[in-house]
Design a protein around this motif. Sequence first.
Motif, PDB file in Angstrom:
ATOM      1  N   ASP A   1       0.848  -1.180   0.000  1.00 54.10           N
ATOM      2  CA  ASP A   1       0.000   0.000   0.000  1.00 54.10           C
ATOM      3  C   ASP A   1       0.897   1.248   0.000  1.00 54.10           C
ATOM      4  OD1 ASP A   1      -1.916   1.913   0.271  1.00 54.10           O
ATOM      5  OD2 ASP A   1      -2.471   1.372   2.317  1.00 54.10           O
ATOM      6  N   VAL A   2       0.879   1.986  -1.098  1.00 52.38           N
ATOM      7  CA  VAL A   2       1.742   3.160  -1.229  1.00 52.38           C
ATOM      8  C   VAL A   2       1.484   4.171  -0.122  1.00 52.38           C
ATOM      9  CG1 VAL A   2       2.298   5.137  -2.710  1.00 52.38           C
ATOM     10  CG2 VAL A   2       1.983   2.878  -3.727  1.00 52.38           C
ATOM     11  N   ALA A   3       0.233   4.328   0.254  1.00 54.10           N
ATOM     12  CA  ALA A   3      -0.115   5.345   1.252  1.00 54.10           C
ATOM     13  C   ALA A   3       0.550   5.094   2.596  1.00 54.10           C
ATOM     14  CB  ALA A   3      -1.633   5.403   1.420  1.00 54.10           C
ATOM     15  N   SER A   4       0.951   3.839   2.861  1.00 53.98           N
ATOM     16  CA  SER A   4       1.544   3.523   4.159  1.00 53.98           C
ATOM     17  C   SER A   4       3.012   3.918   4.243  1.00 53.98           C
ATOM     18  CB  SER A   4       1.400   2.023   4.457  1.00 53.98           C
ATOM     19  OG  SER A   4       2.182   1.247   3.556  1.00 53.98           O
ATOM     20  N   TRP A   5       3.702   4.007   3.082  1.00 55.36           N
ATOM     21  CA  TRP A   5       5.130   4.320   3.133  1.00 55.36           C
ATOM     22  C   TRP A   5       5.526   5.582   2.391  1.00 55.36           C
ATOM     23  CZ3 TRP A   5       7.283   4.564  -1.672  1.00 55.36           C
ATOM     24  CH2 TRP A   5       6.690   3.803  -2.699  1.00 55.36           C
ATOM     25  N   ALA A   6       4.744   5.978   1.409  1.00 56.15           N
ATOM     26  CA  ALA A   6       5.140   7.126   0.593  1.00 56.15           C
ATOM     27  C   ALA A   6       5.353   8.411   1.399  1.00 56.15           C
ATOM     28  CB  ALA A   6       4.117   7.355  -0.514  1.00 56.15           C
ATOM     29  N   PRO A   7       4.489   8.743   2.360  1.00 57.16           N
ATOM     30  CA  PRO A   7       4.705   9.996   3.093  1.00 57.16           C
ATOM     31  C   PRO A   7       5.977  10.006   3.936  1.00 57.16           C
ATOM     32  CG  PRO A   7       2.436   9.223   3.343  1.00 57.16           C
ATOM     33  CD  PRO A   7       3.212   8.102   2.732  1.00 57.16           C
ATOM     34  N   HIS A   8       6.590   8.841   4.124  1.00 59.88           N
ATOM     35  CA  HIS A   8       7.801   8.736   4.942  1.00 59.88           C
ATOM     36  C   HIS A   8       9.046   8.466   4.086  1.00 59.88           C
ATOM     37  CE1 HIS A   8       4.781   8.391   8.062  1.00 59.88           C
ATOM     38  NE2 HIS A   8       4.299   7.327   7.451  1.00 59.88           N
ATOM     39  N   THR A   9       8.916   8.683   2.784  1.00 63.66           N
ATOM     40  CA  THR A   9       9.988   8.317   1.856  1.00 63.66           C
ATOM     41  C   THR A   9      10.530   9.534   1.119  1.00 63.66           C
ATOM     42  OG1 THR A   9       9.004   6.128   1.523  1.00 63.66           O
ATOM     43  CG2 THR A   9      10.568   6.891  -0.149  1.00 63.66           C
ATOM     44  N   THR A  10      11.838   9.645   1.095  1.00 63.22           N
ATOM     45  CA  THR A  10      12.531  10.690   0.331  1.00 63.22           C
ATOM     46  C   THR A  10      13.337  10.025  -0.772  1.00 63.22           C
ATOM     47  OG1 THR A  10      12.706  12.154   2.262  1.00 63.22           O
ATOM     48  CG2 THR A  10      14.211  12.567   0.431  1.00 63.22           C
ATOM     49  N   VAL A  11      13.177  10.513  -1.988  1.00 61.23           N
ATOM     50  CA  VAL A  11      13.918   9.995  -3.140  1.00 61.23           C
ATOM     51  C   VAL A  11      14.824  11.099  -3.674  1.00 61.23           C
ATOM     52  CG1 VAL A  11      13.749   9.156  -5.522  1.00 61.23           C
ATOM     53  CG2 VAL A  11      12.144   8.331  -3.787  1.00 61.23           C
ATOM     54  N   ALA A  12      16.100  10.781  -3.821  1.00 57.79           N
ATOM     55  CA  ALA A  12      17.057  11.704  -4.437  1.00 57.79           C
ATOM     56  C   ALA A  12      17.753  10.975  -5.577  1.00 57.79           C
ATOM     57  CB  ALA A  12      18.081  12.186  -3.413  1.00 57.79           C
ATOM     58  N   GLY A  42       0.991   5.145  -8.898  1.00 63.05           N
ATOM     59  CA  GLY A  42       2.185   5.951  -8.708  1.00 63.05           C
ATOM     60  C   GLY A  42       2.532   6.150  -7.246  1.00 63.05           C
ATOM     61  N   TRP A  43       3.663   6.752  -7.043  1.00 61.44           N
ATOM     62  CA  TRP A  43       4.187   6.947  -5.692  1.00 61.44           C
ATOM     63  C   TRP A  43       3.708   8.273  -5.113  1.00 61.44           C
ATOM     64  CZ3 TRP A  43      10.057   5.265  -5.670  1.00 61.44           C
ATOM     65  CH2 TRP A  43      10.132   3.909  -6.051  1.00 61.44           C
ATOM     66  N   ASP A  44       2.421   8.469  -5.057  1.00 59.38           N
ATOM     67  CA  ASP A  44       1.874   9.713  -4.523  1.00 59.38           C
ATOM     68  C   ASP A  44       2.306   9.900  -3.075  1.00 59.38           C
ATOM     69  OD1 ASP A  44       0.580  10.261  -6.881  1.00 59.38           O
ATOM     70  OD2 ASP A  44      -1.322   9.366  -6.267  1.00 59.38           O
ATOM     71  N   GLY A  45       2.767  11.107  -2.764  1.00 62.90           N
ATOM     72  CA  GLY A  45       3.176  11.414  -1.404  1.00 62.90           C
ATOM     73  C   GLY A  45       4.664  11.311  -1.147  1.00 62.90           C
ATOM     74  N   VAL A  46       5.426  10.731  -2.093  1.00 62.11           N
ATOM     75  CA  VAL A  46       6.878  10.626  -1.927  1.00 62.11           C
ATOM     76  C   VAL A  46       7.513  12.008  -2.103  1.00 62.11           C
ATOM     77  CG1 VAL A  46       8.986   9.731  -2.998  1.00 62.11           C
ATOM     78  CG2 VAL A  46       7.054   8.222  -2.600  1.00 62.11           C
ATOM     79  N   ASP A  47       8.485  12.312  -1.252  1.00 58.30           N
ATOM     80  CA  ASP A  47       9.238  13.560  -1.346  1.00 58.30           C
ATOM     81  C   ASP A  47      10.404  13.346  -2.307  1.00 58.30           C
ATOM     82  OD1 ASP A  47      10.585  15.955  -0.930  1.00 58.30           O
ATOM     83  OD2 ASP A  47      11.466  15.309   0.975  1.00 58.30           O
ATOM     84  N   VAL A  48      10.287  13.874  -3.522  1.00 55.56           N
ATOM     85  CA  VAL A  48      11.329  13.709  -4.527  1.00 55.56           C
ATOM     86  C   VAL A  48      12.156  14.991  -4.591  1.00 55.56           C
ATOM     87  CG1 VAL A  48      11.864  13.160  -6.928  1.00 55.56           C
ATOM     88  CG2 VAL A  48       9.816  12.197  -5.849  1.00 55.56           C
ATOM     89  N   VAL A  49      13.461  14.859  -4.410  1.00 54.47           N
ATOM     90  CA  VAL A  49      14.362  16.008  -4.455  1.00 54.47           C
ATOM     91  C   VAL A  49      14.760  16.218  -5.913  1.00 54.47           C
ATOM     92  CG1 VAL A  49      16.443  17.047  -3.515  1.00 54.47           C
ATOM     93  CG2 VAL A  49      15.215  15.316  -2.183  1.00 54.47           C
ATOM     94  N   VAL A  50      14.378  17.360  -6.479  1.00 56.03           N
ATOM     95  CA  VAL A  50      14.612  17.610  -7.896  1.00 56.03           C
ATOM     96  C   VAL A  50      15.548  18.793  -8.093  1.00 56.03           C
ATOM     97  CG1 VAL A  50      12.381  16.644  -8.558  1.00 56.03           C
ATOM     98  CG2 VAL A  50      12.585  19.097  -8.116  1.00 56.03           C
TER      99      VAL A  50
END
Length: 202
Positions: A1-12, A42-50
């Motif tokens: 379930d994306v909603a369970s982990w996406a808000p706690h995930t940072t992608v760089a 999709g990975w809604d809620g993920v913090d992507v560093v752009v």
Amino acid sequence: DVASWAPHTTVAYVNHKCVDMDDGALSTHAKARSKFLNGAGGWDGVDVVVLDGSADGPAEAEAYAQKLRGRDGDALPRNGGMPVFDLALIGVGDDGHVGSLYPDRDEVAVGGDGAPWVLSVGAKDPPSITLSLPVMRSAKRVVVAACGVSEKYPQGKSEGMRRAIAADGETIRSFPAVGLRGVATWVMDAAAGSALGDSYLK
């Protein structure tokens, strides 16, 4: 379930060309959006560093480092002044480059106390930014992936994997991927692993 982990995930990004983020041909971020960040599933809620999207390598490297440093310790822990990602997934080139750290260039040797987190690399046009080798090595888990064959390279990256993992006499300047020896798990297909002895294969 994306909603369970996406808000706690940072992608760089380990490395990225200094181009507009909507450039479908050259922007890794644009490709990531189309493949898995956006859309159904999709990975809604993920913090992507752009990146900011300019062609100014030094400015982009400085800005990207500041964006990483701006994440708090919960989003991006630190250890000894280095950021600690849970996972660093890194590709490797036939010439041994990892990220945008290329052979015989000064960027690959950057290290020591206070080493920059992000470097500008002008080896190609457009320039790119890359995480420094100490940052790559600091991840809790480092995975280097190599797979695929072509008409030009029927054995894939077999020679590159041999040099990266097993060859004597290589240095980070001659073959930067050796800088990940001792910390990385190397994931490859049969072709890429064909020049290694059985003791290296699982």
